[in-house]
Motif scaffolding. Structure first.
Motif, PDB file in Angstrom:
ATOM      1  N   GLY A   8      -2.517   1.406 -15.869  1.00  0.00           N
ATOM      2  CA  GLY A   8      -1.507   0.709 -16.657  1.00  0.00           C
ATOM      3  C   GLY A   8      -1.509  -1.194 -16.406  1.00  0.00           C
ATOM      4  N   ILE A   9      -0.527  -1.553 -16.246  1.00  0.00           N
ATOM      5  CA  ILE A   9      -1.590  -3.032 -16.445  1.00  0.00           C
ATOM      6  C   ILE A   9      -1.741  -3.625 -15.171  1.00  0.00           C
ATOM      7  N   SER A  10      -2.395  -2.638 -14.755  1.00  0.00           N
ATOM      8  CA  SER A  10      -3.448  -3.365 -13.064  1.00  0.00           C
ATOM      9  C   SER A  10      -4.739  -3.115 -14.448  1.00  0.00           C
ATOM     10  N   PRO A  21       0.832  -1.266  -0.201  1.00  0.00           N
ATOM     11  CA  PRO A  21       0.218  -0.036   0.437  1.00  0.00           C
ATOM     12  C   PRO A  21       0.834   1.312   0.184  1.00  0.00           C
ATOM     13  N   ALA A  22       2.176   1.428   0.493  1.00  0.00           N
ATOM     14  CA  ALA A  22       2.858   2.307   0.790  1.00  0.00           C
ATOM     15  C   ALA A  22       3.587   2.329  -0.650  1.00  0.00           C
ATOM     16  N   LYS A  23       3.093   1.965  -1.049  1.00  0.00           N
ATOM     17  CA  LYS A  23       3.918   2.095  -3.104  1.00  0.00           C
ATOM     18  C   LYS A  23       2.337   2.111  -4.011  1.00  0.00           C
ATOM     19  N   LYS A  24       1.103   2.148  -3.349  1.00  0.00           N
ATOM     20  CA  LYS A  24       0.015   2.222  -3.955  1.00  0.00           C
ATOM     21  C   LYS A  24       0.142   0.742  -4.960  1.00  0.00           C
ATOM     22  N   GLN A  66      11.906  13.737 -10.079  1.00  0.00           N
ATOM     23  CA  GLN A  66      10.708  13.920  -9.651  1.00  0.00           C
ATOM     24  C   GLN A  66       9.802  14.050  -8.794  1.00  0.00           C
ATOM     25  N   LYS A  67       9.554  11.762  -9.073  1.00  0.00           N
ATOM     26  CA  LYS A  67       8.382  11.659  -8.209  1.00  0.00           C
ATOM     27  C   LYS A  67       7.063  12.633  -9.257  1.00  0.00           C
ATOM     28  N   ALA A  68       7.453  12.676 -10.820  1.00  0.00           N
ATOM     29  CA  ALA A  68       6.376  12.907 -11.645  1.00  0.00           C
ATOM     30  C   ALA A  68       5.364  12.396 -11.545  1.00  0.00           C
ATOM     31  N   LYS A  69       4.160  13.437 -11.271  1.00  0.00           N
ATOM     32  CA  LYS A  69       2.670  12.930 -11.385  1.00  0.00           C
ATOM     33  C   LYS A  69       2.245  13.364 -12.342  1.00  0.00           C
ATOM     34  N   LEU A  70       1.528  11.876 -13.117  1.00  0.00           N
ATOM     35  CA  LEU A  70       0.336  11.783 -14.454  1.00  0.00           C
ATOM     36  C   LEU A  70      -1.013  12.276 -14.536  1.00  0.00           C
ATOM     37  N   SER A 104      -3.832  -0.324  -7.850  1.00  0.00           N
ATOM     38  CA  SER A 104      -1.989  -0.746  -8.046  1.00  0.00           C
ATOM     39  C   SER A 104      -1.841   0.520  -8.759  1.00  0.00           C
ATOM     40  N   SER A 105      -0.604   0.832  -9.028  1.00  0.00           N
ATOM     41  CA  SER A 105      -0.554   2.345  -9.628  1.00  0.00           C
ATOM     42  C   SER A 105       0.315   1.380 -10.941  1.00  0.00           C
ATOM     43  N   GLY A 106       0.046  -0.036 -11.116  1.00  0.00           N
ATOM     44  CA  GLY A 106       0.795  -0.567 -11.791  1.00  0.00           C
ATOM     45  C   GLY A 106       2.248  -1.407 -12.187  1.00  0.00           C
ATOM     46  N   ASN A 107       2.815  -1.214 -13.349  1.00  0.00           N
ATOM     47  CA  ASN A 107       4.403  -1.864 -12.971  1.00  0.00           C
ATOM     48  C   ASN A 107       5.138  -0.661 -12.126  1.00  0.00           C
ATOM     49  N   ASP A 108       6.125  -1.563 -11.311  1.00  0.00           N
ATOM     50  CA  ASP A 108       6.583  -0.446 -10.445  1.00  0.00           C
ATOM     51  C   ASP A 108       8.173   0.057 -11.551  1.00  0.00           C
ATOM     52  N   LEU A 109       8.055   1.611 -11.576  1.00  0.00           N
ATOM     53  CA  LEU A 109       9.213   2.054 -12.305  1.00  0.00           C
ATOM     54  C   LEU A 109      10.214   1.944 -11.824  1.00  0.00           C
ATOM     55  N   THR A 110      10.918   1.682 -10.247  1.00  0.00           N
ATOM     56  CA  THR A 110      11.472   1.243 -10.506  1.00  0.00           C
ATOM     57  C   THR A 110      11.817  -0.159 -10.717  1.00  0.00           C
ATOM     58  N   PRO A 125       0.596  -0.772 -25.638  1.00  0.00           N
ATOM     59  CA  PRO A 125      -0.192  -1.201 -24.645  1.00  0.00           C
ATOM     60  C   PRO A 125       0.571  -2.648 -24.298  1.00  0.00           C
ATOM     61  N   GLU A 126       0.222  -3.581 -23.164  1.00  0.00           N
ATOM     62  CA  GLU A 126       0.103  -4.752 -22.860  1.00  0.00           C
ATOM     63  C   GLU A 126      -0.697  -5.481 -22.281  1.00  0.00           C
ATOM     64  N   GLY A 127      -0.704  -6.675 -22.229  1.00  0.00           N
ATOM     65  CA  GLY A 127      -2.300  -7.400 -21.187  1.00  0.00           C
ATOM     66  C   GLY A 127      -3.225  -7.713 -22.502  1.00  0.00           C
TER      67      GLY A 127
HETATM   68  C1  LIG Z   1       7.730  -6.073 -16.421  1.00  0.00           C
HETATM   69  C2  LIG Z   1       5.836  -6.418 -16.929  1.00  0.00           C
HETATM   70  C3  LIG Z   1       5.850  -4.675 -17.414  1.00  0.00           C
HETATM   71  C4  LIG Z   1       4.759  -4.795 -17.566  1.00  0.00           C
HETATM   72  C5  LIG Z   1       4.276  -3.377 -17.888  1.00  0.00           C
HETATM   73  C6  LIG Z   1       3.224  -2.210 -17.683  1.00  0.00           C
HETATM   74  C7  LIG Z   1       2.829  -0.473 -17.958  1.00  0.00           C
HETATM   75  C8  LIG Z   1       2.741   0.546 -16.643  1.00  0.00           C
HETATM   76  O1  LIG Z   1       1.919  -0.705 -15.579  1.00  0.00           O
HETATM   77  S1  LIG Z   1       2.580   1.451 -16.882  1.00  0.00           S
HETATM   78  C9  LIG Z   1       1.638   1.736 -15.699  1.00  0.00           C
HETATM   79  C10 LIG Z   1       2.795   2.926 -15.047  1.00  0.00           C
HETATM   80  N1  LIG Z   1       2.340   3.026 -13.096  1.00  0.00           N
HETATM   81  C11 LIG Z   1       2.611   4.602 -13.230  1.00  0.00           C
HETATM   82  O2  LIG Z   1       2.864   5.523 -14.005  1.00  0.00           O
HETATM   83  C12 LIG Z   1       2.028   5.550 -11.964  1.00  0.00           C
HETATM   84  C13 LIG Z   1       3.371   6.632 -11.390  1.00  0.00           C
HETATM   85  N2  LIG Z   1       2.964   6.657  -9.832  1.00  0.00           N
HETATM   86  C14 LIG Z   1       2.215   7.526 -10.099  1.00  0.00           C
HETATM   87  O3  LIG Z   1       1.944   8.376 -11.005  1.00  0.00           O
HETATM   88  C15 LIG Z   1       1.821   8.159  -8.895  1.00  0.00           C
HETATM   89  O4  LIG Z   1       3.073   7.863  -7.910  1.00  0.00           O
HETATM   90  C16 LIG Z   1       0.524   7.856  -8.435  1.00  0.00           C
HETATM   91  C17 LIG Z   1      -0.730   8.556  -9.027  1.00  0.00           C
HETATM   92  C18 LIG Z   1       0.507   6.616  -8.856  1.00  0.00           C
HETATM   93  C19 LIG Z   1       0.760   7.937  -6.352  1.00  0.00           C
HETATM   94  O5  LIG Z   1       0.081   9.379  -6.616  1.00  0.00           O
HETATM   95  P1  LIG Z   1       0.227  10.073  -5.152  1.00  0.00           P
HETATM   96  O6  LIG Z   1       0.457  11.655  -5.262  1.00  0.00           O
HETATM   97  O7  LIG Z   1      -1.283   9.710  -5.392  1.00  0.00           O
HETATM   98  O8  LIG Z   1       0.839   9.179  -4.571  1.00  0.00           O
HETATM   99  P2  LIG Z   1       2.999   9.501  -4.436  1.00  0.00           P
HETATM  100  O9  LIG Z   1       3.545  10.577  -3.828  1.00  0.00           O
HETATM  101  O10 LIG Z   1       3.456   9.094  -5.435  1.00  0.00           O
HETATM  102  O11 LIG Z   1       2.823   7.665  -4.192  1.00  0.00           O
HETATM  103  C20 LIG Z   1       3.190   7.657  -3.026  1.00  0.00           C
HETATM  104  C21 LIG Z   1       5.076   6.044  -3.175  1.00  0.00           C
HETATM  105  O12 LIG Z   1       4.171   4.683  -3.922  1.00  0.00           O
HETATM  106  C22 LIG Z   1       5.253   4.668  -5.254  1.00  0.00           C
HETATM  107  N3  LIG Z   1       4.889   4.288  -6.877  1.00  0.00           N
HETATM  108  C23 LIG Z   1       3.585   4.466  -7.032  1.00  0.00           C
HETATM  109  N4  LIG Z   1       2.931   4.029  -7.740  1.00  0.00           N
HETATM  110  C24 LIG Z   1       4.929   4.055  -8.097  1.00  0.00           C
HETATM  111  C25 LIG Z   1       5.010   3.387  -9.884  1.00  0.00           C
HETATM  112  N5  LIG Z   1       4.121   2.400 -10.371  1.00  0.00           N
HETATM  113  N6  LIG Z   1       6.311   2.641  -9.579  1.00  0.00           N
HETATM  114  C26 LIG Z   1       7.097   3.316  -8.812  1.00  0.00           C
HETATM  115  N7  LIG Z   1       7.382   3.722  -7.118  1.00  0.00           N
HETATM  116  C27 LIG Z   1       5.403   3.784  -7.505  1.00  0.00           C
HETATM  117  C28 LIG Z   1       6.167   6.581  -5.593  1.00  0.00           C
HETATM  118  O13 LIG Z   1       7.089   6.655  -6.044  1.00  0.00           O
HETATM  119  C29 LIG Z   1       5.631   6.937  -3.822  1.00  0.00           C
HETATM  120  O14 LIG Z   1       6.702   6.508  -2.714  1.00  0.00           O
HETATM  121  P3  LIG Z   1       7.634   7.566  -2.129  1.00  0.00           P
HETATM  122  O15 LIG Z   1       6.687   7.180  -0.999  1.00  0.00           O
HETATM  123  O16 LIG Z   1       9.235   6.584  -2.041  1.00  0.00           O
HETATM  124  O17 LIG Z   1       8.002   8.103  -2.607  1.00  0.00           O
END
Ligand SMILES: CCCC/C=C/CC(=O)SCCNC(=O)CCNC(=O)[C@H](O)C(C)(C)COP(=O)(O)OP(=O)(O)OC[C@H]1O[C@@H](n2cnc3c(N)ncnc32)[C@H](O)[C@@H]1OP(=O)(O)O
Length: 359
Positions: free
Chosen positions: A213-215, A123-126, A355-359, A162-168, A244-246
């Protein structure tokens, strides 16, 4: 000086005495390093797609490439030594860990009323899907396909589905460099989505909050999608230099028509739960205040229906598309393998990470 054979053998024995289960990801690393240290580079045929556990082991060993035996031995000894110190200092089990079914670190899995519930639990990483979560979901689906539940449910813990694929995931570059990273990512993606295509029982998504994303894309492979009115559905692929995937390049146009699918998949339009319902992606929307109660009452009633009739009906409805879906999944995964190496994608991910960009 590297670790001696004696150090190595002693580390092998210490693993058996660890007080705390180190989790699947670490166990795979230990397995791979052990095999590399004792047998050298991976020399056995790749197990079949459905032999998930042996395939995960094989992938881990194979990923070590030509790593010399001595280095593998040293890495094994170092890894065990790290595990021993963390095991000793954290022998007090956190209450939360007690609730989880053994062996899963990123999921909470429960079985009740003939329902297997797979809850994404970061939950801390959505609930972003890291490599470990992808692997655990595949294992959980394999187990759920064989257990005595009638339906399987996915949901998220906390405020997000879920916020989809973990970008890290993009930052952990293996010795073979970014090309190897992209190749491994495409294999993981393909295997992951294949598990949803082949899942034999009714699969339900209880979308408790925003999904990204993938979710979102794999929802096209679910049999029921219940959403809280707080949920949103967002596939910002172009923003991320991705595609797109999935199987969504096929399922979304089929579900909602080409025009609406394009708005989501190319232009990244975020849908409300009501819009997703109107476009056929969501089965039903519930007020957030009564979401859990209403959905689980409904699901408990459904779970009493005859298991075989539901499974066979799913087969009849879905089987004629399976081959096509596997081919689409393979194609989407291989296109993404290229995309992940593009400047567009690398810049978008760097932007998020810096920048922890918000989409
Ligand atoms: C191998 C298979 C690959 C399959 C490919 C799939 C493609 C996809 O799934 S594309 C989609 C990827 N996801 C994103 O682009 C979302 C990125 N996250 C965000 O835009 C925002 O975090 C949010 C809109 C989901 C939530 O914003 P909010 O302001 O409410 O919370 P935050 O402070 O940003 O998030 C809390 C915490 O969680 C980390 N986090 C959230 N989502 C991701 C993510 N997808 N990857 C990595 N980390 C994520 C965020 O960095 C925060 O972390 P810290 O507390 O350490 O700063």
């Amino acid at each position: 000086m590297g670790a001696s054979q004696k150090d190595f053998e002693s580390a092998v024995n210490q693993v058996k005495l660890l007080k705390k289960d180190p989790g699947n990801e670490v166990k795979l690393k230990l397995y791979a390093l052990y095999k590399q240290a004792t047998e050298g580079p991976c020399n056995t045929p790749k197990p079949g797609l459905f032999d998930l556990i042996n395939k995960a082991k094989w992938d881990a060993w194979n990923a070590l490439g030509d790593l010399p035996k001595e280095t593998a031995r040293q890495n094994y000894v170092d890894l065990v030594s790290g595990l021993r110190s963390s095991s000793d200092s954290s022998s007090q089990v956190k209450p939360e860990a007690d609730k989880k079914q053994a062996g899963y670190e990123t999921l909470v899995i429960t079985s009740e009323d003939h329902i297997t519930k797979i809850m994404l639990n970061r939950p801390a990483k959505k609930n972003a899907l890291n490599t470990q979560m992808y692997q655990e979901i595949m294992l959980a689906l394999e187990a759920a396909s064989k257990d005595d539940s009638t339906i399987t449910v996915f949901t998220g813990s906390g405020d997000y589905y879920s916020s989809g694929n973990d970008l890290t995931n993009f930052t952990d570059i293996p010795p073979g460099g970014v090309e190897e990273k992209a190749k491994n990512g495409a294999i993981l993606l393909r295997d992951f989505v294949d598990c949803f295509i082949d899942f034999p029982k009714p699969l339900v998504a209880v979308v408790n909050g925003p999904a990204v994303g993938i979710s979102v894309t794999v929802l096209g492979l679910f049999d029921l999608v219940y959403a809280s009115d707080r949920a949103t559905f967002h596939t910002p692929f172009s923003h991320l230099g991705q595609t797109p995937e999935g199987c969504s390049s096929y399922t979304f146009p089929k579900i909602m028509g080409l025009a609406k699918a394009v708005e989501m998949l190319i232009f990244g339009k975020k849908l409300t739960a009501g819009e997703a319902y109107a476009q056929g992606l969501v089965t039903e929307v519930f007020p957030d205040s009564t979401f859990e109660k209403e959905v689980w009452t409904r699901l408990k009633a459904y779970s009493k229906l005859p298991r075989n009739a539901m499974r066979i009906s799913k087969q009849i409805i879905r089987n004629h598309e399976k081959e096509k879906l596997h081919a689409i999944n393979a194609e989407e995964s291989s296109i993404l393998q290229e995309r992940w190496l593009s400047d567009e994608c690398v810049n978008a991910v760097m932007n998020f990470l810096s920048q922890k960009a918000k989409l």
